[in-house]
Design a protein around this motif. Structure first.
Motif, PDB file in Angstrom:
ATOM      1  N   GLY A 406       0.796  -1.110   0.063  1.00  0.00           N
ATOM      2  CA  GLY A 406      -0.534   0.091  -0.724  1.00  0.00           C
ATOM      3  C   GLY A 406       0.758   1.183  -0.002  1.00  0.00           C
ATOM      4  N   LYS A 407       2.436   1.033   0.502  1.00  0.00           N
ATOM      5  CA  LYS A 407       2.704   2.302   0.225  1.00  0.00           C
ATOM      6  C   LYS A 407       2.840   3.421  -1.667  1.00  0.00           C
ATOM      7  N   ILE A 408       2.879   1.864  -2.077  1.00  0.00           N
ATOM      8  CA  ILE A 408       2.550   2.476  -4.186  1.00  0.00           C
ATOM      9  C   ILE A 408       1.850   3.887  -3.730  1.00  0.00           C
ATOM     10  N   GLY A 409       0.893   4.325  -2.611  1.00  0.00           N
ATOM     11  CA  GLY A 409      -0.233   4.662  -2.571  1.00  0.00           C
ATOM     12  C   GLY A 409       0.425   6.395  -1.962  1.00  0.00           C
ATOM     13  N   VAL A 410       1.350   5.919  -1.117  1.00  0.00           N
ATOM     14  CA  VAL A 410       1.976   7.278  -0.054  1.00  0.00           C
ATOM     15  C   VAL A 410       2.935   7.938  -0.898  1.00  0.00           C
ATOM     16  N   ASP A 411       3.004   9.210  -0.400  1.00  0.00           N
ATOM     17  CA  ASP A 411       3.772  10.059  -1.681  1.00  0.00           C
ATOM     18  C   ASP A 411       4.911   9.862  -1.252  1.00  0.00           C
ATOM     19  N   ASP A 412       6.441   9.849  -2.230  1.00  0.00           N
ATOM     20  CA  ASP A 412       6.851   9.497  -1.696  1.00  0.00           C
ATOM     21  C   ASP A 412       8.144  10.553  -1.162  1.00  0.00           C
ATOM     22  N   ARG A 413       7.644  11.617  -1.262  1.00  0.00           N
ATOM     23  CA  ARG A 413       8.971  12.365  -1.165  1.00  0.00           C
ATOM     24  C   ARG A 413       8.645  12.603   1.770  1.00  0.00           C
ATOM     25  N   ILE A 414       7.521  11.557   2.139  1.00  0.00           N
ATOM     26  CA  ILE A 414       6.516  10.665   3.171  1.00  0.00           C
ATOM     27  C   ILE A 414       7.918   9.611   3.015  1.00  0.00           C
ATOM     28  N   LEU A 415       7.838   8.960   2.304  1.00  0.00           N
ATOM     29  CA  LEU A 415       8.485   7.964   2.326  1.00  0.00           C
ATOM     30  C   LEU A 415      10.022   8.075   2.835  1.00  0.00           C
ATOM     31  N   ARG A 416      10.114   8.926   1.916  1.00  0.00           N
ATOM     32  CA  ARG A 416      12.429   8.985   1.774  1.00  0.00           C
ATOM     33  C   ARG A 416      12.524   9.600   2.612  1.00  0.00           C
ATOM     34  N   LYS A 417      11.554  10.656   3.755  1.00  0.00           N
ATOM     35  CA  LYS A 417      11.729  11.013   4.590  1.00  0.00           C
ATOM     36  C   LYS A 417      12.965  10.566   5.597  1.00  0.00           C
ATOM     37  N   GLU A 418      13.396  11.592   6.341  1.00  0.00           N
ATOM     38  CA  GLU A 418      14.628  11.823   6.943  1.00  0.00           C
ATOM     39  C   GLU A 418      14.499  12.636   8.194  1.00  0.00           C
ATOM     40  N   GLY A 419      14.498  11.094   9.461  1.00  0.00           N
ATOM     41  CA  GLY A 419      13.818  12.506  10.573  1.00  0.00           C
ATOM     42  C   GLY A 419      12.217  12.130  11.008  1.00  0.00           C
ATOM     43  N   ARG A 420      11.723  12.477  11.501  1.00  0.00           N
ATOM     44  CA  ARG A 420      10.458  12.222  12.299  1.00  0.00           C
ATOM     45  C   ARG A 420       9.206  13.127  11.340  1.00  0.00           C
ATOM     46  N   LEU A 421       8.137  12.254  11.246  1.00  0.00           N
ATOM     47  CA  LEU A 421       7.191  12.595  10.277  1.00  0.00           C
ATOM     48  C   LEU A 421       5.764  13.181  11.261  1.00  0.00           C
ATOM     49  N   THR A 422       5.698  14.586  10.949  1.00  0.00           N
ATOM     50  CA  THR A 422       4.375  15.532  11.275  1.00  0.00           C
ATOM     51  C   THR A 422       3.557  14.391  11.483  1.00  0.00           C
ATOM     52  N   ASP A 423       2.038  15.204  11.911  1.00  0.00           N
ATOM     53  CA  ASP A 423       1.086  15.129  12.775  1.00  0.00           C
ATOM     54  C   ASP A 423       0.245  14.131  11.650  1.00  0.00           C
ATOM     55  N   GLU A 424       0.582  15.107  10.383  1.00  0.00           N
ATOM     56  CA  GLU A 424       0.327  14.483   9.438  1.00  0.00           C
ATOM     57  C   GLU A 424       0.283  14.003   8.062  1.00  0.00           C
ATOM     58  N   GLU A 425       1.666  13.810   8.330  1.00  0.00           N
ATOM     59  CA  GLU A 425       2.876  12.851   7.727  1.00  0.00           C
ATOM     60  C   GLU A 425       2.586  11.725   8.244  1.00  0.00           C
ATOM     61  N   PHE A 426       2.726  10.590   9.081  1.00  0.00           N
ATOM     62  CA  PHE A 426       2.270  10.318   9.919  1.00  0.00           C
ATOM     63  C   PHE A 426       1.030   9.331   9.465  1.00  0.00           C
ATOM     64  N   LEU A 427      -0.647  10.247   9.492  1.00  0.00           N
ATOM     65  CA  LEU A 427      -1.893  10.007   9.291  1.00  0.00           C
ATOM     66  C   LEU A 427      -1.302   9.279   7.826  1.00  0.00           C
ATOM     67  N   GLN A 428      -0.960   9.904   7.213  1.00  0.00           N
ATOM     68  CA  GLN A 428      -0.666   9.273   5.248  1.00  0.00           C
ATOM     69  C   GLN A 428      -0.153   7.963   5.151  1.00  0.00           C
ATOM     70  N   ILE A 429       0.971   7.374   6.182  1.00  0.00           N
ATOM     71  CA  ILE A 429       1.476   6.607   5.985  1.00  0.00           C
ATOM     72  C   ILE A 429       0.597   5.603   6.810  1.00  0.00           C
ATOM     73  N   GLN A 430      -0.473   5.886   8.068  1.00  0.00           N
ATOM     74  CA  GLN A 430      -1.165   4.772   8.078  1.00  0.00           C
ATOM     75  C   GLN A 430      -2.606   4.393   7.022  1.00  0.00           C
ATOM     76  N   LYS A 431      -2.530   4.878   6.374  1.00  0.00           N
ATOM     77  CA  LYS A 431      -3.261   4.898   5.600  1.00  0.00           C
ATOM     78  C   LYS A 431      -2.622   3.453   4.473  1.00  0.00           C
TER      79      LYS A 431
END
Length: 552
Positions: A406-431
């Motif tokens: 399902g990470k195919i459907g998650v924004d590449d910038r979030i997947l490749r981000k180095e460091g802690r995710l924001t709450d909004e970014e984590f919500l995207q990962i949870q999808k």
């Protein structure tokens, strides 16, 4: 690229229709049902939206999704009548159109067509104009655009090729099953044939070995045809030869091979029956033969061996009853062996299909390359330790391979981000569990692995996602994969952090036992912790060696 709303384009009075003179209104006809059914099945396998065109009369005759835009430049449409196989057309506007034939007769040629974005989704001017023509609102266009796929040419070609091959295999299996059904309807010709074939049919299972089925057939043939020699020879199956014989004389594999060689080039559409060998040239090389029936074991296109009966004991001649009986047994054995081959090919195709998905995911998130396969292997070991065998072990491996698809459907910038995710970014990962579930839910052969994909981020205390399940309500497969996933995620290196030391990782497992993770699965981990550590180390070592070979 176009910005603004559709409403602003409604003021335009003249624009070129995409497709030129092509008729893009759907026309229904019973002749297109077969083509549309095939296209719909491929759409389900790939998740791609498609349109069916009649290339000869220049009409759109079907689509897989009602709310879709048939965006096809005239130069693409003009290629439809020439299409012989899967064809990809890369356009300068960032789209890749794909075309492949569905069905053709003397009057019509039906071709499936669609498109994906090559790198990113773009709201092209022609798309907006096409939406205006259909009275779509801006929201409707945005919703449609959100549902479109982004695939590079290589991945698109692999995805469609595998789906088309898979459908062809299904069709072959259906045709073979239909042949078996038709054969069954004719079994009333003789009581002996019905009796034997009924028992053989009870053993026509993929899990039944050819040897066991052959031995059963040979025993029943011996009861029904009293002959000096009855033989079943599976020749070259799996690069081996299986020779089964009930003979009162020395009639071995070499002798049978010599006999078969005498009829090289003979058309075996019917059983070969020779009742007076002594009056033929065959008697010069085989003086001990008096009469015989020789039948090839085949499914019509593949040869698997021979059935021979020779030298009747209580009759001077073989008749149609014996010849028909042996021919029917040979057809059943040929179909069974072909089904075994097709099943093995289908399993290999499905695994290739799965690994293609994983390669696509690895391309999006190279920092986790190998994670999915390690999780699959670890989950398998945990399931075995818990006492599970057979199909569950196979299914949990596939589920582990695809758990993050399902990470195919998650924004590449979030997947490749180095460091802690924001709450909004984590919500995207949870999808991603639900995205993966939706991608694969239309594939029937993957039905059993869906719980592991959807629920591997659930927690025993109910604080997980996406469904907030608790305790045993979480599918077992998901509870096992959750531990395997956590082990590899915490223990693996990332560009922004080193892997967690094993001692600390296991401390977290102990603290989360019965709270985050299933207690029984955690216990199973500690029982085979050394095996899992060795498995991970071996996998990483082999991957590194493979990478060195690739580079060199």
């Amino acid at each position: 690229m176009v910005s603004g709303t559709i409403d602003s384009f409604k003021k335009l009075s003249n624009f070129s229709k995409c497709g030129g003179a092509w008729d893009l209104e759907i026309h229904q006809d019973t002749k297109v049902e077969l083509s549309n059914d095939r296209m719909q099945r491929i759409s389900e396998l790939t998740g791609l939206s498609m349109f069916c065109f009649d290339a000869r009369v220049q009409r759109l005759v079907g689509r897989t999704h009602m709310r879709s835009l048939p965006f096809f430049p005239i130069d693409v449409l003009n290629q439809l009548d020439e299409i012989q196989g899967l064809t990809l057309v890369e356009n300068t506007n960032g789209l890749t159109h794909y075309l492949f034939p569905l069905f053709e007769d003397s009057e019509h040629k039906y071709v499936a067509a669609g498109f994906v974005f090559q790198k990113e989704k773009r709201k092209l001017t022609e798309m907006v104009l096409s939406a205006v023509e259909r009275d779509w609102s801006s929201d409707e266009l945005d919703t449609w655009l959100e549902g479109q796929r982004v695939l590079d040419v290589k991945s698109l070609h692999a995805l469609l090729s595998l789906a088309i091959m898979h459908l062809d295999e299904e069709q072959q299996l259906d045709e073979l099953n239909e042949e078996v059904d038709n054969l069954s309807e004719c079994l009333d010709e003789t009581f002996e044939e019905i009796s034997l074939l009924h028992e053989v049919a009870q053993h026509l299972k993929i899990s039944e070995s050819p040897e066991k089925l052959g031995e059963l057939c040979l025993e029943r043939i011996g009861n029904l045809i009293e002959a000096e020699t009855n033989i079943i020879w599976f020749e070259g199956q799996g690069h081996t030869s299986r020779f089964m014989s009930e003979s009162q004389t020395e009639f071995d594999e070499l002798k049978l091979a010599r006999l078969v060689a005498q009829f090289d080039g003979f058309d075996f559409n019917q059983p070969l029956v020779i009742n007076h060998v002594d009056s033929s040239l065959l008697s010069l090389e085989f003086p001990d033969l008096h009469n015989l029936v020789l039948v090839p074991i085949t499914d019509g296109s593949h040869s698997y061996g021979w059935i021979l009966s020779c030298n009747l004991l209580k009759s001077e001649e073989y008749g149609t009853i014996q010849a028909s009986l042996l021919n029917s047994v040979a057809s059943f054995l040929g179909t069974h062996l072909r089904n075994i081959d097709l099943y093995a090919q289908q399993e290999e195709l499905m695994l290739s299909f799965v690994k293609s998905f994983i390669s696509t995911l690895d391309a999006k998130d190279p920092y986790t390359r190998g994670h999915s396969e390690r999780v699959a292997l670890i989950a398998q070991q945990l399931a075995k330790q818990l006492g599970y065998t057979g199909e569950f072990i196979h299914d949990i491996y596939l589920s582990g391979l695809l758990h993050d698809i399902g990470k195919i459907g998650v924004d590449d910038r979030i997947l490749r981000k180095e460091g802690r995710l924001t709450d909004e970014e984590f919500l995207q990962i949870q999808k991603h569990p639900m995205i993966g579930y939706k991608i694969l839910s239309g594939i029937k052969k993957l039905k059993n692995i869906l719980p592991g994909i959807r629920n591997h981020h659930e927690q025993i205390d109910g604080r997980g996602y996406p469904d907030g399940l608790t305790g045993d309500d979480i599918p077992l497969m998901a509870r096992i994969i959750a531990v395997a996933d956590a082990y590899d995620a915490m223990g693996s290196d990332r560009p922004y952090r080193n892997g967690m030391p094993l001692e600390r990782l296991e401390g977290i497992f102990r603290e989360g036992k019965g709270i985050q993770w299933d207690a029984a699965v955690i216990d199973a981990y500690f029982e085979i912790r050394d095996e899992i550590t060795q498995l991970s180390q071996k996998y990483n070592l082999e991957s590194a060696e493979q990478m060195e070979l690739t580079v060199s």
